[in-house]
Design a protein around this motif. Structure first.
Motif, PDB file in Angstrom:
ATOM      1  N   LEU A 151      35.370  -8.798 -28.470  1.00 29.77           N
ATOM      2  CA  LEU A 151      36.673  -8.499 -27.873  1.00 29.77           C
ATOM      3  C   LEU A 151      37.208  -9.708 -27.102  1.00 29.77           C
ATOM      4  O   LEU A 151      38.375 -10.086 -27.230  1.00 29.77           O
ATOM      5  CB  LEU A 151      36.515  -7.301 -26.928  1.00 29.77           C
TER       6      LEU A 151
ATOM      7  N   ASN B  50      49.285  -3.409 -14.094  1.00 30.10           N
ATOM      8  CA  ASN B  50      48.872  -3.764 -15.463  1.00 30.10           C
ATOM      9  C   ASN B  50      49.728  -3.091 -16.535  1.00 30.10           C
ATOM     10  O   ASN B  50      49.216  -2.630 -17.544  1.00 30.10           O
ATOM     11  CB  ASN B  50      47.391  -3.419 -15.668  1.00 30.10           C
TER      12      ASN B  50
ATOM     13  N   TYR C 251      30.146  -6.047 -29.058  1.00 32.14           N
ATOM     14  CA  TYR C 251      31.554  -5.631 -29.024  1.00 32.14           C
ATOM     15  C   TYR C 251      32.309  -6.352 -27.909  1.00 32.14           C
ATOM     16  O   TYR C 251      33.402  -6.881 -28.134  1.00 32.14           O
ATOM     17  CB  TYR C 251      31.672  -4.109 -28.850  1.00 32.14           C
TER      18      TYR C 251
ATOM     19  N   PHE D 104      40.866 -15.626 -21.073  1.00 30.89           N
ATOM     20  CA  PHE D 104      40.331 -16.989 -20.952  1.00 30.89           C
ATOM     21  C   PHE D 104      41.235 -18.051 -21.555  1.00 30.89           C
ATOM     22  O   PHE D 104      41.808 -17.851 -22.617  1.00 30.89           O
ATOM     23  CB  PHE D 104      39.004 -17.097 -21.716  1.00 30.89           C
TER      24      PHE D 104
ATOM     25  N   ARG E 245      30.437   1.434 -24.681  1.00 32.96           N
ATOM     26  CA  ARG E 245      31.156   1.099 -25.912  1.00 32.96           C
ATOM     27  C   ARG E 245      30.188   0.940 -27.083  1.00 32.96           C
ATOM     28  O   ARG E 245      29.157   0.278 -26.946  1.00 32.96           O
ATOM     29  CB  ARG E 245      31.932  -0.216 -25.735  1.00 32.96           C
TER      30      ARG E 245
ATOM     31  N   ILE F 200      30.179  -0.764 -18.779  1.00 32.62           N
ATOM     32  CA  ILE F 200      31.001  -0.865 -19.991  1.00 32.62           C
ATOM     33  C   ILE F 200      30.160  -1.208 -21.233  1.00 32.62           C
ATOM     34  O   ILE F 200      30.457  -0.741 -22.337  1.00 32.62           O
ATOM     35  CB  ILE F 200      32.159  -1.875 -19.784  1.00 32.62           C
TER      36      ILE F 200
ATOM     37  N   ALA G  87      48.542   0.227 -17.988  1.00 31.12           N
ATOM     38  CA  ALA G  87      47.175   0.398 -18.512  1.00 31.12           C
ATOM     39  C   ALA G  87      46.159   0.266 -17.374  1.00 31.12           C
ATOM     40  O   ALA G  87      46.386  -0.453 -16.412  1.00 31.12           O
ATOM     41  CB  ALA G  87      46.897  -0.651 -19.585  1.00 31.12           C
TER      42      ALA G  87
HETATM   43  C1  HEC Z   1      45.144  -9.407 -15.655  1.00 35.09           C
HETATM   44  C2  HEC Z   1      44.241  -8.278 -15.606  1.00 35.09           C
HETATM   45  C3  HEC Z   1      42.918  -8.372 -16.338  1.00 35.09           C
HETATM   46  C4  HEC Z   1      41.963  -9.369 -16.275  1.00 35.09           C
HETATM   47  C5  HEC Z   1      42.024 -10.676 -15.503  1.00 35.09           C
HETATM   48  C6  HEC Z   1      40.859  -8.918 -17.083  1.00 35.09           C
HETATM   49  N1  HEC Z   1      41.138  -7.686 -17.620  1.00 35.09           N
HETATM   50 FE1  HEC Z   1      39.917  -6.592 -18.821  1.00 35.09          FE
HETATM   51  N2  HEC Z   1      41.356  -5.163 -18.991  1.00 35.09           N
HETATM   52  C7  HEC Z   1      42.576  -5.162 -18.365  1.00 35.09           C
HETATM   53  C8  HEC Z   1      43.335  -4.012 -18.772  1.00 35.09           C
HETATM   54  C9  HEC Z   1      44.736  -3.663 -18.307  1.00 35.09           C
HETATM   55  C10 HEC Z   1      42.511  -3.283 -19.665  1.00 35.09           C
HETATM   56  C11 HEC Z   1      42.864  -1.985 -20.403  1.00 35.09           C
HETATM   57  C12 HEC Z   1      43.372  -2.371 -21.774  1.00 35.09           C
HETATM   58  C13 HEC Z   1      43.941  -1.235 -22.571  1.00 35.09           C
HETATM   59  O1  HEC Z   1      43.590  -0.077 -22.320  1.00 35.09           O
HETATM   60  O2  HEC Z   1      44.754  -1.523 -23.487  1.00 35.09           O
HETATM   61  C14 HEC Z   1      41.270  -4.028 -19.767  1.00 35.09           C
HETATM   62  C15 HEC Z   1      40.195  -3.643 -20.553  1.00 35.09           C
HETATM   63  C16 HEC Z   1      38.984  -4.297 -20.615  1.00 35.09           C
HETATM   64  C17 HEC Z   1      37.825  -3.841 -21.334  1.00 35.09           C
HETATM   65  C18 HEC Z   1      37.701  -2.521 -22.097  1.00 35.09           C
HETATM   66  C19 HEC Z   1      38.000  -2.633 -23.551  1.00 35.09           C
HETATM   67  C20 HEC Z   1      37.758  -1.314 -24.235  1.00 35.09           C
HETATM   68  O3  HEC Z   1      37.060  -1.281 -25.256  1.00 35.09           O
HETATM   69  O4  HEC Z   1      38.241  -0.281 -23.739  1.00 35.09           O
HETATM   70  C21 HEC Z   1      36.849  -4.765 -21.146  1.00 35.09           C
HETATM   71  C22 HEC Z   1      35.436  -4.734 -21.710  1.00 35.09           C
HETATM   72  C23 HEC Z   1      37.388  -5.801 -20.313  1.00 35.09           C
HETATM   73  N3  HEC Z   1      38.694  -5.496 -20.004  1.00 35.09           N
HETATM   74  C24 HEC Z   1      36.673  -6.905 -19.891  1.00 35.09           C
HETATM   75  C25 HEC Z   1      37.190  -7.907 -19.104  1.00 35.09           C
HETATM   76  C26 HEC Z   1      36.419  -9.057 -18.689  1.00 35.09           C
HETATM   77  C27 HEC Z   1      34.951  -9.307 -19.008  1.00 35.09           C
HETATM   78  C28 HEC Z   1      37.261  -9.832 -17.953  1.00 35.09           C
HETATM   79  C29 HEC Z   1      36.963 -11.163 -17.318  1.00 35.09           C
HETATM   80  C30 HEC Z   1      36.569 -12.202 -18.225  1.00 35.09           C
HETATM   81  C31 HEC Z   1      38.554  -9.161 -17.905  1.00 35.09           C
HETATM   82  N4  HEC Z   1      38.466  -8.000 -18.609  1.00 35.09           N
HETATM   83  C32 HEC Z   1      39.692  -9.648 -17.249  1.00 35.09           C
HETATM   84  C33 HEC Z   1      43.033  -6.133 -17.496  1.00 35.09           C
HETATM   85  C34 HEC Z   1      42.383  -7.319 -17.189  1.00 35.09           C
END
Ligand code: HEC
Length: 224
Positions: free
Chosen positions: A148, A123, A144, A182, A138, A134, A126
Motif C-alpha cells: 500500500l 482528512n 499488504y 512519502f 488487514r 493494523i 476519511a
Molecule cells: C495526511 C494524513 C495522513 C498521513 C500523514 C498518513 N496517513 Fe495513513 N491514512 C490517512 C487516511 C485519511 C486514511 C483512511 C483512508 C481511506 O479510508 O480512504 C489512512 C489509512 C491508512 C491505512 C489503512 C489502509 C487500509 O487498508 O484501510 C494505513 C495502513 C495507513 N494509513 C498507514 C499510514 C502510515 C504507515 C503512515 C506514515 C508513513 C501514514 N498512514 C500517514 C491519512 C494519513
C-alpha cells in the motif's frame, strides 16, 4: 528505484491489464517472519523516526506506550526525551478543565486529533485508523501495508478519481483518501541510511508488525 519501476509499470497503459485489478501481493523477506524471526533493530529505530515525523500527523498508535520502546533498544533516558516531544491532553483538573502537558514514558502515542470527528474534518471526511494493530487487522499483513505504502500511481486510463482521492491498486476500490505519505528523503535518518520510499515503507512496516505483535518477541521477556 523499485518504486519508480512500479510507478512506470502501473502508470502506463502497458502495465495495466483489465479495468483495474488488484495485483497479487509480493511476499517480502521480513526479518521477523518465521519461527525464529526477530525484529531488525535498525529498522525499528529508524521506523520510529518515520512514525513520528510522518504518520503521527494523522494516525494514533493508542496501544503503544512510550516505555515499551525499551524493547527496541532505547534507553530510559531516550524514551523520556522522546515522550516529552509529544503533547498529551490530560485531565480534568480540579477546575474540571482538560489541559495539555508533555508526554511521559507511561503515555501512549496520542491521537493527533481531538476526536474522530476532528480527525475526519482534517482528512476530507476519511478516518485515519489507529495503527497499533493494523498489520493484524488487514489480510496480507505486513506485505499488504508495504504494498500500500509503495504502490501509489496515477490512475489507469478511464478511471476517474474522486475529489482528494489517490489511486492505489492495493486499497479496496483502488481509491484512497490518504495522499501518498512519502517523498524521497522525507526523513533524515539518524543512522545515515538513505531515505528512499522503499526504505521508509519497509522500516515503518517492521515497526507496525512489532506493535501488532510485540509479544511474539520481547514484550513477554520484559514482563509486560
Ligand atoms: C495526511 C494524513 C495522513 C498521513 C500523514 C498518513 N496517513 Fe495513513 N491514512 C490517512 C487516511 C485519511 C486514511 C483512511 C483512508 C481511506 O479510508 O480512504 C489512512 C489509512 C491508512 C491505512 C489503512 C489502509 C487500509 O487498508 O484501510 C494505513 C495502513 C495507513 N494509513 C498507514 C499510514 C502510515 C504507515 C503512515 C506514515 C508513513 C501514514 N498512514 C500517514 C491519512 C494519513
Amino acid at each position: 528505484m523499485k518504486a519508480l519501476l512500479l510507478f512506470l509499470l502501473l502508470g502506463t497503459p502497458l502495465g495495466v491489464k483489465a479495468e483495474s485489478e488488484t495485483p497479487p501481493l509480493t511476499q517480502q523477506l521480513w526479518s521477523f517472519s518465521g519461527m525464529r524471526g526477530t525484529f531488525d533493530r535498525g529498522a525499528l529505530q529508524r521506523s520510529l523516526q518515520v512514525c513520528k515525523e510522518v504518520c503521527s500527523a494523522c494516525h494514533s498508535l493508542k496501544r503503544v506506550r512510550f516505555r515499551e520502546l525499551q524493547a527496541l533498544g532505547f534507553s530510559a533516558e531516550d524514551i523520556k526525551t522522546f515522550a516529552q516531544s509529544y503533547e498529551i491532553t490530560d485531565g480534568p483538573n480540579n477546575e474540571g478543565e482538560m489541559f495539555t502537558r508533555a508526554g511521559l514514558p507511561s503515555d501512549a502515542f496520542p491521537n493527533p486529533f481531538k476526536n474522530d470527528q476532528a480527525s475526519r474534518a482534517g482528512n476530507h471526511g476519511a478516518l485515519p485508523p489507529d495503527l497499533s494493530l493494523i498489520v493484524k487487522a488487514r489480510a496480507g499483513g505486513a506485505d499488504y501495508i508495504y504494498a500500500l505504502l509503495t504502490s501509489y500511481s496515477s490512475p489507469p486510463r478511464g478511471i476517474k478519481l474522486g475529489e482528494n482521492m489517490s489511486y492505489n491498486p492495493y486499497f479496496p476500490g483502488h481509491q484512497i483518501a490518504m495522499a501518498p505519505p512519502f517523498v524521497v528523503d522525507q526523513v533524515t535518518y539518524a543512522d545515515g541510511t538513505p531515505a528512499t520510499v522503499d526504505q521508509m515503507a519497509r522500516d515503518v512496516t517492521t515497526f507496525l508488525a512489532w506493535t501488532a505483535e510485540p509479544e511474539s518477541e520481547t514484550r513477554k521477556a520484559m514482563g509486560w
